[in-house]
Design a protein around this motif. Structure first.
Motif, short mmCIF file in Angstrom:
data_model
loop_
_atom_site.label_atom_id
_atom_site.label_comp_id
_atom_site.label_asym_id
_atom_site.label_seq_id
_atom_site.Cartn_x
_atom_site.Cartn_y
_atom_site.Cartn_z
N PRO A 51 0.82 -1.22 0.00
CA PRO A 51 0.00 0.00 0.00
C PRO A 51 0.85 1.26 0.00
O PRO A 51 0.49 2.26 -0.64
N GLU A 52 2.00 1.22 0.68
CA GLU A 52 2.88 2.37 0.71
C GLU A 52 3.46 2.65 -0.67
O GLU A 52 3.55 3.81 -1.10
N GLU A 53 3.84 1.58 -1.39
CA GLU A 53 4.38 1.75 -2.73
C GLU A 53 3.30 2.23 -3.70
O GLU A 53 3.58 3.02 -4.61
N GLN A 54 2.07 1.77 -3.49
CA GLN A 54 0.98 2.20 -4.37
C GLN A 54 0.66 3.68 -4.20
O GLN A 54 0.08 4.30 -5.10
N LYS A 55 1.04 4.25 -3.06
CA LYS A 55 0.83 5.68 -2.85
C LYS A 55 1.82 6.51 -3.67
O LYS A 55 1.59 7.70 -3.93
N LEU A 56 2.93 5.88 -4.09
CA LEU A 56 3.95 6.60 -4.87
C LEU A 56 3.53 6.77 -6.32
O LEU A 56 4.00 7.68 -7.01
N ALA A 57 2.67 5.88 -6.80
CA ALA A 57 2.15 5.94 -8.17
C ALA A 57 0.83 5.20 -8.22
O ALA A 57 0.69 4.14 -7.61
N VAL A 58 -0.11 5.74 -8.95
CA VAL A 58 -1.43 5.09 -9.08
C VAL A 58 -1.26 3.75 -9.79
O VAL A 58 -0.61 3.65 -10.83
N HIS A 59 -1.85 2.69 -9.21
CA HIS A 59 -1.81 1.36 -9.81
C HIS A 59 -3.22 0.91 -10.18
O HIS A 59 -4.18 1.17 -9.44
N HIS A 60 -3.33 0.23 -11.31
CA HIS A 60 -4.60 -0.34 -11.77
C HIS A 60 -4.49 -1.86 -11.85
O HIS A 60 -3.40 -2.40 -12.04
N LEU A 61 -5.62 -2.54 -11.74
CA LEU A 61 -5.75 -3.99 -11.91
C LEU A 61 -5.01 -4.79 -10.84
O LEU A 61 -4.47 -5.87 -11.11
N ILE A 62 -5.00 -4.26 -9.63
CA ILE A 62 -4.52 -4.99 -8.46
C ILE A 62 -5.71 -5.17 -7.52
O ILE A 62 -6.50 -4.25 -7.32
#
Length: 309
Positions: A51-62
């Motif tokens: 979740p911390e890494e996903q805050k650095l860049a928007v992720h789709h399809l996870i």
């Protein structure tokens, strides 16, 4: 055509980190290209970005479907197209990032998946054929098939043929693309695989998969995921000792990485990054030139490496 960039590579190659780095540099968002990270609760076992890494860049399809649900490359392609088009519509750069080669190829090459009525009797009959029989049936109808195709893919082509559809329909790519390939030399990669596996085990990968089983994940589902899930399931079912479990899993991950490398050697528009050098700067330079107007062909001519160690 609109431009997209893929970041692909073997397991434990750092492609997720590179994807985040590039997305931050180029106003981008990431479309995850991983056949297991689409499932909720499959975190440590898949090496899912935190979740911390996903805050650095928007992720789709996870985390988009529940365990035990079926998910195909055709479904992925449809959802990936939707995400990519949404990213482009907002004037951002789509980065397709992950190690599931069939998924990335389905998107960049535009595989012509078709909505078909499923006939279980016909499929069962075709699946019973030998590879040679399927090749012969395709050849008799004028459909030339690559002998290197897996029996599963040959069976789907025979099924299309019998349905009256073109078994070898041409691909229809929707985007211009380049592919940045992350593959370390074998010795370095093997060391990274061992270190990564031990880290995930220490963080509780076995406990995570045990929890999935307790919440209803079936043996069929877990075994179908392969690698971490198949071996951990066997260990939890008492089929092997912890020492054998860890050893067998580490061996099979290394073998899997070798197969991934072979797959990515066949990819189009691929640039193999120098993973022993400053590959982040190299990737950034390539993306900058590409996004500033250079064509994929010009990029490949300037930077392409054949991937040999």
């Amino acid at each position: 055509m609109e431009k997209i960039i893929t970041v692909v590579g073997t397991t434990a190659s750092g492609k997720s980190d590179l994807g985040i780095y590039l997305a931050q540099k180029f106003n981008g968002e990431i479309v995850s290209c991983d056949s297991r990270q689409v499932y909720k609760g499959l975190d440590l076992g898949t090496g899912k970005v935190t979740p911390e890494e996903q805050k650095l860049a928007v992720h789709h399809l996870i985390d988009i479907i529940e365990p035990n649900e079926k998910f195909s490359s055709a479904q992925f392609q449809k959802l990936a197209y939707k995400s990519i088009n949404d990213i482009l519509a907002r004037n951002k750069t789509p980065f397709l990032v992950g190690g599931t080669g069939l998924y990335s190829r389905a998107v960049v090459e535009g595989f012509p998946f078709e909505e078909e009525e499923f006939n279980p009797e016909v499929r069962s009959e075709i699946n019973a054929l030998t590879k040679e029989q399927m090749l012969a049936e395709l050849a008799a109808a004028g459909e030339i098939a690559d002998n290197g195709l897996s029996p599963r893919h040959l069976a789907r082509r025979v099924e299309k043929l019998r349905s009256g559809k073109n078994a070898a329909a041409e691909n229809q790519p929707l985007y211009e693309y380049i592919q940045l390939v992350c593959v370390y030399p074998r010795e370095i990669l093997n060391a990274r695989i061992e270190e990564r596996l031990d880290k995930r085990l220490n963080l509780g990968m076995v406990e995570e998969i045990k929890s999935l089983k307790e919440r209803g994940a079936t043996n069929e589902f877990l075994n179908g995921l392969g690698l971490e899930y198949r071996h951990t399931n066997a260990y939890l079912n008492g089929e092997k000792s912890y020492e054998d479990y860890r050893s067998d899993l580490c061996r099979d991950i290394k073998h899997f990485a070798k197969r991934q490398k072979t797959w990515f050697k066949k990819e189009k528009n691929a640039i193999w990054l120098d993973m022993t050098g400053n590959y982040c700067s190299q990737a950034e330079e390539i993306c900058q030139i590409y996004l500033n107007g250079a064509s994929a062909k010009q990029i490949i001519e300037k930077y392409s490496i054949d991937g040999e160690e």
